[in-house]
Design an enzyme around this catalytic site. Sequence first.
Site, PDB file in Angstrom:
ATOM      1  CD  GLU A  47     -30.090  76.839  28.738  1.00 16.47           C
ATOM      2  OE1 GLU A  47     -30.179  77.786  27.869  1.00 16.47           O
ATOM      3  OE2 GLU A  47     -28.996  76.436  29.194  1.00 16.47           O
ATOM      4  CG  ASN A 110     -29.054  74.844  32.577  1.00 17.45           C
ATOM      5  OD1 ASN A 110     -30.196  74.679  32.529  1.00 17.45           O
ATOM      6  ND2 ASN A 110     -28.430  75.851  31.669  1.00 17.45           N
ATOM      7  CE  LYS A 127     -26.181  73.763  28.773  1.00 19.33           C
ATOM      8  NZ  LYS A 127     -26.522  75.142  28.783  1.00 19.33           N
ATOM      9  CD  GLU A 146     -25.129  77.801  30.581  1.00 20.52           C
ATOM     10  OE1 GLU A 146     -25.617  76.479  30.924  1.00 20.52           O
ATOM     11  OE2 GLU A 146     -25.126  77.922  29.273  1.00 20.52           O
ATOM     12  CB  CYS A 172     -28.935  75.469  25.559  1.00 19.27           C
ATOM     13  SG  CYS A 172     -28.394  77.041  24.697  1.00 19.27           S
ATOM     14  CG  ASN A 197     -31.650  81.155  27.494  1.00 14.51           C
ATOM     15  OD1 ASN A 197     -32.194  82.380  27.661  1.00 14.51           O
ATOM     16  ND2 ASN A 197     -32.091  80.326  28.409  1.00 14.51           N
TER      17      ASN A 197
HETATM   18  N1  CDV Z   1     -27.035  78.440  27.025  1.00 18.71           N
HETATM   19  C1  CDV Z   1     -26.309  78.138  26.276  1.00 18.71           C
HETATM   20  O1  CDV Z   1     -25.979  76.768  26.478  1.00 18.71           O
HETATM   21  N2  CDV Z   1     -25.727  78.873  25.237  1.00 18.71           N
HETATM   22  C2  CDV Z   1     -24.767  78.395  24.313  1.00 18.71           C
HETATM   23  C3  CDV Z   1     -23.856  79.554  24.074  1.00 18.71           C
HETATM   24  C4  CDV Z   1     -23.431  80.257  25.163  1.00 18.71           C
HETATM   25  C5  CDV Z   1     -22.754  79.195  22.989  1.00 18.71           C
HETATM   26  C6  CDV Z   1     -25.162  77.551  23.035  1.00 18.71           C
HETATM   27  O2  CDV Z   1     -24.670  76.666  22.753  1.00 18.71           O
HETATM   28  O3  CDV Z   1     -26.102  78.233  22.659  1.00 18.71           O
END
Ligand code: CDV
Length: 306
Positions: A47, A110, A127, A146, A172, A197
């Site tokens: 990501e 994103n 996203k 975010e 993510c 991430n």
């Molecule tokens: N980049 C993300 O979406 N990170 C989230 C954290 C912040 C909980 C994740 O679901 O890994």
Amino acid sequence: MSRLLAIAAAQLGPIPRTSSRGEVLSRLIELLRQAANRNCQLVVFPECALTPFFPHWWIDDQAEIDSYFETELPNPETQPLFDEAARLKVGFCLGYAELVCDGEQTRRFNSTVLVERDGRIVGHYRKVHLPGHCEHRPGNPFQNLERRYFEPGDLGFRVFSAFGAKVGMLICNDRRWPESYRMLGLQGCELVLMGYNTPRHYPEYPETDRLADFHHRLSLQAGAYQNGMWVVAAAKAGNEEGVDQIGGSMIVAPSGEVVAESTTLRDELVVHQCDLDACQTYKQGVFNPRSRHPEHYGMITQNIEQ
Ligand code: CDV
């Protein structure tokens, strides 16, 4: 019968705030070349793979925020990655921050793109599930902004015919929501690609910190098995500007088994020869559509306050 596709999850170690796009691109191209040497046809990058994960910082200056975004892909800075991939005949999936000038409106997502082995962009995803908060939380050791820097994706969960497969993309936090996989699985998706991430520390709920790796694996394995799909997940790992992020880049088979996994928190390839036909064992077997009962699933698409 088997339809084989050799795939690499290209984990990245931390990207320092001082890194130029050119320096990051060199790392991505190096991983792409290593993947080609190992006969991979598809490489999955994390990501927001072109920059450090800037939602961890409160930034006031909109011009500085926008410096982390791409207004088009490829652009002069990312063109070398597209060129090298086409030369090597290796496709890739790349996470990036996307800025769209839509008439008078500027929109920020994103996003991720899917690029075929000839360098053509054949898939695009924005996203949907944005974690975190909009306001500054100076008491926290890092931010999770975010919801301030992006708007939720507006493209839905689409499945693309590419690499001889039905391919979907998630980003993510999407991986924690069963609906994300389900939307792809119901369209016959065979292969889900994603970058992430994930900080090890959750400032508001520190009691989950010890479970960060477990919840990551649990989500990927459940999503793969319950939909009979391959899942390929690539981390941005390690300590990035003071934020510890999990590694655990992995490839999960439609059986739910982890078949390849990273062992470091640095730039590293995780490779597996995926048999796309293995999906059928689960799609036609235990999860055969004739045993579905959507008449009982209505609440899933309703807004229900608890
Ligand atoms: N980049 C993300 O979406 N990170 C989230 C954290 C912040 C909980 C994740 O679901 O890994």
